[in-house]
Design an enzyme around this catalytic site. Structure first.
Site, short mmCIF file in Angstrom:
data_model
loop_
_atom_site.label_atom_id
_atom_site.label_comp_id
_atom_site.label_asym_id
_atom_site.label_seq_id
_atom_site.Cartn_x
_atom_site.Cartn_y
_atom_site.Cartn_z
CG ASP A 224 -12.69 15.39 -44.68
OD1 ASP A 224 -13.15 15.16 -43.55
OD2 ASP A 224 -12.27 14.49 -45.43
CE1 TYR A 374 -10.32 9.21 -42.69
CE2 TYR A 374 -11.36 8.55 -44.76
CZ TYR A 374 -11.31 9.38 -43.66
OH TYR A 374 -12.22 10.39 -43.51
CG HIS A 430 -15.93 18.12 -41.07
ND1 HIS A 430 -14.60 18.40 -40.83
CD2 HIS A 430 -15.93 17.13 -42.01
CE1 HIS A 430 -13.84 17.61 -41.56
NE2 HIS A 430 -14.62 16.83 -42.30
#
Length: 459
Positions: A224, A374, A430
């Site tokens: 990630d 982000y 993930h």
């Protein structure tokens, strides 16, 4: 004629790849910045390393319970499972467990089982877990390893993996000394107070952290956001990062070789070294590469544009925060879990571990600052310098089949020029370190063994 054009295009792509592979690699450059409150103060930086222990209080728990008791449930649509997000009816069951059975004090003790510390770097108090092996047999090499988490995870993702890495299996081999920092703005690391704090800035701070701990060379592991942070660390100081192990590596930017492999890979898989697993995960391309990401990236568009708006709501509501975070631990573990009434949450994780991760976000009040990461990273898009700079340190990649995006070996090699290990994993998604710690530990050990053997052969 068509075949000749295709062959010419492929040869051109291969020539482009070879030229770029052997040219002198660029090194990522950045500058010192102050991320603390106000301007950088005059005087020497405080390099003190302070022990840290998590604690809780009756007041903290009473506030949490009061907010949970005032939640307003919304009925789920019939037969919707997790296809509309976290199923509201199942959410009530999770909240009931959280409110009445979950023991946060016990989980605080579990978190504190490993040594925690804080130190101030570039104006921010950086939190990290630092675990040394209790026993290092004679002839066993002690190898420093930094492991970096992502969103919506935390340092706690590595708690099942840490003992597998810090307990030596055989004398005469190696054992790890593990450092698990919290990205600034996540967990118990202070959030940046100025705009622009992205993955490269994080990488620079983590390099300073490792140097402060006395490590001149170390290995790095990430998935990630941890993928790009550790990748940036390798780009910033390739002579310092001995090896890089990843379990997530989407293409940094579309290139000619990637485009050609997508167009021709189904018809000529051997030409691009595509395996049956690659073909299964890439085709039909419209569904696998366009439709599926659209189903799972709505959160990313919000967080990359207006994180503070939704962040304020989640910071006020523990029920909303749990739904927002735990939904990812369902669908990002397996997309098939969308079709289950309970989202398959406890098929791979315990509810205690999942809620512990949520509580780290809740008690630290870090959901907004974590989402800002982000916006900072996507604001420059494909123009980020690190997107075009290859990685030249030895790299290992663990390819988990249920990862959000499948990356064939050819695509990984395009960025990571010294890929020494590529492992198709039998299962996992993930959150691989938390979901499959045994598989992850085995692959990290395999990768490091290869790199250490190469180092030994050169000496």
């Amino acid at each position: 004629m068509l075949l000749e054009v295709l062959l010419a295009a492929v040869l051109g792509a291969l020539l482009f790849f070879v030229v770029n592979k052997w040219r002198e690699p660029e090194v990522l450059k950045t500058e010192d910045k102050w991320w603390g409150v106000g301007d950088r103060p005059d005087g020497q930086e405080d390099t003190t390393i302070r022990p840290f222990r998590l604690s809780t209080s009756d007041a903290e728990l009473e506030d949490l319970h009061q907010r949970m008791d005032q939640t307003r449930p919304v009925p789920s649509l019939h037969n919707s499972q997790f296809n509309y997000g976290f199923n509201s009816e199942h959410l009530q069951k999770v909240i009931s467990y959280w409110r009445n059975d979950f023991d946060w004090r016990k989980q605080v003790e579990k978190i504190n089982q490993y040594p925690h510390f804080k130190t101030n770097i570039d104006g921010l108090d950086v939190h990290y877990v630092h675990v040394k092996p209790q026993v290092v047999p004679e002839g066993t090499k002690l190898i420093p390893l930094i492991m970096v988490h992502g969103w919506p995870g935390s340092f706690y993702e590595f708690y099942g993996l840490i003992p597998l890495l810090t307990e030596p299996s055989q004398a005469g081999h190696f054992v790890f000394e593990v450092v698990c920092p919290s990205i600034p703005g996540y967990g118990f690391s202070e959030a940046p107070h100025h705009k622009g704090f992205d993955s490269v800035c994080t990488a620079r701070i983590f390099h300073k952290l490792m140097k402060r701990l006395g490590f001149s060379h170390f290995y790095a592991q990430g998935g990630d956001w941890g993928w790009i942070v550790t990748t940036n660390m390798a780009q910033l100081e390739p002579r310092t990062v001995t090896g890089l192990h990843l379990n997530f590596a989407p293409p940094s930017k579309p290139g000619l070789l990637l485009t050609l492999s997508m167009l021709l890979g189904k018809c000529f898989p051997k030409l691009f070294s595509f395996t049956p697993l690659d073909l299964d995960h890439l085709y039909p391309a419209a569904e696998k590469l366009l439709v599926e990401p659209l189903l799972e990236t709505g959160y990313m568009h919000i967080q990359a544009t207006k994180p503070d708006t939704v962040g304020r709501a989640l910071n006020d509501s523990p029920v909303g925060l749990a739904a927002y975070i735990l939904e990812k631990f369902s669908t990002w573990t397996s997309k098939d879990f969308r079709n289950l009434q309970d989202g398959g949450l406890t098929r791979k994780f315990s509810l205690d571990d999942l809620l512990t991760n949520v509580m780290i976000y809740w008690t630290a009040g870090c959901i907004t600052s974590s989402m800002r990461f982000y916006k900072e990273n996507f604001s420059r898009g494909l123009n980020s310098p690190h997107a075009r700079i290859p990685v030249v340190v030895p790299t290992g990649f663990a390819c988990f089949p249920n990862e959000l995006m499948h990356t064939p070996e050819l695509w990984v090699r395009q960025k990571y020029r010294r890929l020494v290990s590529f492992t198709p994993m039998p299962r996992g998604g993930h959150f691989a370190a938390m979901e499959e710690p045994q598989l992850m530990a085995k692959d990290i050990n395999k990768f490091v063994k290869i790199v250490e053997s190469q180092i030994k052969a050169r000496c």
